[in-house]
Design an enzyme around this catalytic site. Structure first.
Site, PDB file in Angstrom:
ATOM      1  N   LYS A  13      -4.490   4.225  -1.326  1.00 60.45           N
ATOM      2  CA  LYS A  13      -5.024   2.814  -1.082  1.00 60.45           C
ATOM      3  C   LYS A  13      -6.400   2.601  -1.456  1.00 60.45           C
ATOM      4  O   LYS A  13      -6.831   1.747  -2.207  1.00 60.45           O
ATOM      5  CB  LYS A  13      -4.763   2.338   0.275  1.00 60.45           C
ATOM      6  N   ASP A  66      -2.488  -2.896   1.911  1.00 59.72           N
ATOM      7  CA  ASP A  66      -2.480  -2.416   3.406  1.00 59.72           C
ATOM      8  C   ASP A  66      -1.531  -3.182   4.153  1.00 59.72           C
ATOM      9  O   ASP A  66      -0.499  -3.916   3.769  1.00 59.72           O
ATOM     10  CB  ASP A  66      -3.812  -2.672   3.817  1.00 59.72           C
TER      11      ASP A  66
END
Length: 220
Positions: free
Chosen positions: A130, A148
């Site tokens: 991420k 997320d």
């Protein structure tokens, strides 16, 4: 062994286009809410943001980046002073060690520059997929999708990008969101999740994609 739950289909292409056209009209040039001045400070900021709010990270990094905005300066600052600068952030001791370690690697392997490769980025301490995707998108302009909890929730509620985990949602965005919206897709989705499609009580009454969203538990 329980079979994996069957995912609902992603929204049709026409609905995807309509949704992202509205999000684009509302925010033509969305940006990350983390403050940074260069690719290096972005790597550090995103690494510090794990289990912390962007607001909290921005407060801590304001002083930190005034002192050290390159890996060389961060190493000169040293672990003790870095730790002191970020002590208001959760897991600050481990994060400080990661900042020093990734800075050393950047100096030793990349002449102090941040690489624009996902594999190279994820080899840095404290940098996961991420974080790497945020850096690739925000610092280098690649259409990478940093998924997320907000994007995971919005992707599944709206069926823009259904998935059982963040990796499936990331692939679903890449597969189903029209290419012309890919550059900013994760920004629009994360901002929508933070400010409108919130976890406990989504603000469906002010949602600009309400009529296109199939979520069954809409609020009044």
């Amino acid at each position: 062994m329980t079979p994996p739950r069957r995912l609902p289909p992603a929204l049709p292409f026409a609905d995807q286009v309509a949704i992202f056209a509205r999000l684009q009209a509302a925010q033509p040039a969305p940006v990350t809410e983390l403050h940074f001045t260069n690719p290096y400070t972005l790597v550090v900021a995103v690494a510090l943001s794990a289990q912390a709010t962007d607001i909290g990270v921005n407060k801590a990094t304001k002083g930190l980046f005034a002192l050290a905005d390159t890996p060389q300066k961060m190493l000169a600052l040293g672990l003790e002073r870095v730790t002191e600068q970020i002590r208001t952030i959760g897991l600050f001791r481990q994060k400080a060690r990661n900042v020093i370690a990734l800075s050393q690697i950047l100096v030793d392997r990349y002449d102090g520059e941040v690489p624009d490769s996902r594999a190279a980025l994820t080899s840095l301490p404290g940098v996961g997929r991420k974080t790497a995707n945020v850096v690739l998108n925000c610092a280098f302009g690649h259409p990478a999708q940093a998924v997320d909890t907000h994007i995971f929730r919005v992707g599944n509620r709206t069926r823009i990008a259904p998935g059982r985990d963040v990796d499936e949602v990331e692939r679903a965005i890449e597969d189903h969101v029209p290419v012309r919206f890919q550059d900013h897709a994760h920004h629009w989705l994360i901002l929508h999740g933070r400010h409108v499609c919130q976890a406990r009580r989504p603000r469906c009454g002010v949602c600009i994609i309400n009529d296109l969203c199939p979520y069954e538990e809409k609020t009044a």
